[in-house]
Write an enzyme that holds these catalytic residues in place. Structure first.
Site, short mmCIF file in Angstrom:
data_model
loop_
_atom_site.label_atom_id
_atom_site.label_comp_id
_atom_site.label_asym_id
_atom_site.label_seq_id
_atom_site.Cartn_x
_atom_site.Cartn_y
_atom_site.Cartn_z
N ARG A 130 54.38 37.30 42.88
CA ARG A 130 53.44 36.98 41.97
C ARG A 130 54.00 36.15 40.89
NH1 ARG A 130 50.23 41.62 40.49
NH2 ARG A 130 48.92 41.01 42.38
N TYR A 131 54.89 36.53 40.29
CA TYR A 131 55.66 35.52 39.28
C TYR A 131 56.56 34.84 40.05
CZ TYR A 131 53.91 39.30 36.43
OH TYR A 131 53.01 40.38 35.73
N ARG A 134 60.54 35.96 40.04
CA ARG A 134 60.79 37.67 40.52
C ARG A 134 59.77 38.27 41.31
NH1 ARG A 134 58.65 37.18 35.37
NH2 ARG A 134 57.09 38.73 34.63
N CYS A 143 57.16 59.61 48.24
CA CYS A 143 57.61 59.69 46.92
C CYS A 143 57.95 61.21 46.81
CB CYS A 143 56.64 59.48 45.81
SG CYS A 143 56.01 57.97 45.30
N CYS A 147 52.09 61.39 42.10
CA CYS A 147 51.16 61.20 40.64
C CYS A 147 49.70 61.11 41.09
CB CYS A 147 51.73 60.13 39.86
SG CYS A 147 53.35 60.12 39.35
N CYS A 150 48.03 57.51 40.84
CA CYS A 150 49.19 56.47 41.45
C CYS A 150 48.17 55.18 41.72
CB CYS A 150 49.71 57.03 42.56
SG CYS A 150 50.77 55.59 43.65
N ARG A 152 49.30 52.71 43.52
CA ARG A 152 49.33 52.50 45.11
C ARG A 152 49.02 53.70 46.00
NH1 ARG A 152 54.93 50.47 43.52
NH2 ARG A 152 54.30 48.31 42.53
N ASP A 312 46.06 52.20 35.55
CA ASP A 312 45.42 51.31 36.43
C ASP A 312 44.08 51.74 37.07
OD1 ASP A 312 47.33 49.32 36.15
OD2 ASP A 312 48.36 49.95 37.74
N ASP A 349 48.07 46.12 33.21
CA ASP A 349 48.33 45.30 34.31
C ASP A 349 47.14 44.59 34.83
OD1 ASP A 349 49.76 43.87 36.15
OD2 ASP A 349 50.93 45.96 36.70
N LYS A 356 50.97 41.55 34.00
CA LYS A 356 51.06 42.20 32.68
C LYS A 356 50.75 41.54 31.46
CE LYS A 356 54.57 44.93 34.88
NZ LYS A 356 54.83 44.02 36.25
#
Length: 394
Positions: A130-131, A134, A143, A147, A150, A152, A312, A349, A356
Site C-alpha cells: 500500500r505504501y 513498505r 494465531c 482476539c 481481530c 483480519r 477497526d 487505520d 494510518k
C-alpha cells in the site's frame, strides 16, 4: 511448508504432543500449572477451543451459539486463562478473548475487509503493498490465541485461507523484483506461531533475495499470549537475520507479568527494537489510569509504546468501538502526565485502505484573525505571537 502448532524438533509429531497434553478442566488444575515447565508447543496443545471448555475454569461464562465458531475460531492458551478473573465477566483479559453473542449482530457500517488489504494484496501472493516503500507480508493465518476484535478475522483461523508454499515463493519473488521496498513487516496471523525452522526459512529468504530491505520487522502477539515462545533458539534467529524490530500488542497492564518481562528482556539482548501497538478497546483499556499504567509499564520493560489504534470496524467489532471524543480525552490524559517517551501515537487505520492517520489533539490553534493560541496539558493558554505570520513579517 507445514504450519503453526508443529514442534520445532522435526522428529516430534504433533500427534505425539497431543497425547502428552490435555486441557486443564478445573481452575485448581490450571492454577497448579507452571507454563515454564513444558515447551511452548505443548502449551499450545492445551488451548481452550470453545466457551464450553472454559466452564470449569471461569464462572459466569456467556452461553453463545456454536455458529460463532463458523465465523471465527476461539483459542485461549492456558497462560492467558490463568490471567482471567475467575468470577468477573468484565475482566479485561476475558473481554479480549471470550466469544459473546453480539458478535453475530453485524452492524451496517462494519466491513469484513475494513482496511481493504485484499485490494492491495499482490496477485498470487500474500504481500500487501500500500505504501510506496513498505509492505506487509502475511505468512500464516493462524494465531496462538484469537482476539475477538481481530481486523483480519476474514482470514485468520479459516483453514481454506491458509498460506501455502506457492504464495510464499511468489511473495519472495515480489520482494526481490521491487527494489523500492526497504521496509517489510512479517505478520499474519502470527508469524511466531511458526516453528523455528519455518520462521528461519522465511527470514533467510527475505534477507537473501531482497537485500534492499533495510528494515525487517515482525508483528506478533504471541509473547503476550504465551511468553515461553521467546526462547534462546528464537532469539538466535532474530539476531542472525537482523530483525530490527519486533512489535507486540499489550492492551492492559494485567498482561505485563513477571514472565512476560523476563522473556522480553531475553529478546532485547538480540539488539532488536521492541515496540507495542495497543488497540483501544471499550471496557478493556478505555480509562486514563489504565493507559497510564500500561504505557509506563511498557517502558519499564524496555518496550516503546508505538501506536494506540482505534479499533477497526471489522464485522462484529462494534462492542469495542470508542468515539473520537473519547479517544481525544484519553490522549489528553496521557500527554504531560506520564514520561514523554511513554506516550504513543494515537492513530486510526482508515477504512477502505486510507492507511494510518494520527489522531492529534488541538493543542495549537490558529484563529480566523491569524492569532495562534497554545493550550497545555493543564488547560493553561498562551498566545504564541512568534508563530504568527504578521509577527514574522515585521
Amino acid at each position: 511448508m507445514a504450519f503453526a502448532g508443529e514442534a520445532t524438533n522435526p522428529h516430534t509429531k504433533a500427534a505425539d504432543l497431543s497425547r502428552l497434553s490435555k486441557i486443564f478442566r478445573t481452575r485448581e488444575e490450571l492454577d497448579g500449572c507452571d507454563v515454564t515447565s513444558e515447551s511452548w508447543q505443548q502449551a499450545l496443545q492445551r488451548r481452550y477451543k470453545t466457551h464450553q471448555d472454559m466452564k470449569g475454569i471461569l464462572n459466569h461464562v456467556e452461553e453463545v451459539d456454536m455458529s460463532i465458531y463458523d465465523q471465527f475460531d476461539m483459542r485461549v492458551t492456558p497462560y492467558l486463562a490463568q490471567l482471567m478473573d475467575r468470577d468477573d465477566p468484565n475482566c479485561p483479559i476475558r473481554k479480549q478473548y471470550m466469544p459473546f453473542q453480539g458478535e453475530l449482530n453485524v452492524r451496517p457500517y462494519e466491513v469484513a475487509d475494513s482496511l481493504a488489504e485484499d485490494h492491495d494484496m499482490q496477485e498470487g501472493t500474500t504481500v500487501v503493498h500500500r505504501y510506496p516503500n513498505r509492505v506487509l507480508f502475511l505468512v500464516t493465518t493462524n494465531c496462538g490465541t484469537y482476539c475477538r476484535y481481530c481486523t483480519r478475522k476474514r482470514l485468520v483461523s479459516h483453514r481454506e485461507r491458509a498460506v501455502n508454499k506457492q504464495q510464499l515463493e511468489s511473495g519472495f519473488r515480489y520482494l526481490e523484483s521491487h527494489r523500492e521496498i526497504d521496509d517489510c513487516l512479517v505478520s499474519g496471523g502470527d508469524p511466531l506461531l511458526l516453528n523455528d525452522r519455518q520462521l528461519e526459512d522465511i527470514l533467510s529468504q527475505i534477507r537473501a533475495r531482497a537485500p534492499h530491505v533495510k528494515l525487517l520487522r515482525i508483528g506478533s502477539r504471541l509473547p503476550v499470549q504465551l511468553p515461553t515462545r521467546i526462547t534462546p533458539e528464537l532469539c538466535a534467529i532474530i539476531e542472525r537475520y537482523d530483525v530490527q524490530m519486533v512489535n507486540v500488542q499489550v492492551n492492559h497492564p494485567k498482561e505485563l507479568t513477571p514472565l512476560f518481562a523476563e522473556r522480553i528482556k531475553m529478546l532485547r539482548k538480540t539488539g532488536t527494537m521492541i515496540g507495542n501497538q495497543s488497540v483501544l478497546l471499550k471496557g478493556v483499556n478505555d480509562d486514563v489510569a489504565t493507559l497510564r499504567d500500561l504505557c509506563m509499564g511498557l517502558v519499564a520493560c524496555g518496550i516503546r509504546p508505538y501506536y494506540c489504534y482505534s479499533c477497526d470496524i471489522a464485522e462484529g467489532n462494534h462492542a469495542y468501538q470508542l468515539t473520537l471524543a473519547r479517544i481525544l480525552e484519553l490522549y489528553h490524559g496521557l500527554r504531560g502526565f506520564i514520561s514523554g517517551p511513554a506516550v504513543p501515537t494515537f492513530v486510526v487505520d482508515g477504512t477502505g485502505g486510507l492507511g494510518k492517520m494520527p489522531i492529534i489533539p488541538d493543542y495549537i490553534r490558529e484563529l480566523a484573525n491569524g492569532e495562534i493560541w497554545a493550550t497545555n496539558f493543564e488547560g493553561k493558554v498562551h498566545r504564541m505571537t512568534n508563530l504568527e505570520a504578521t509577527t514574522l513579517d515585521q
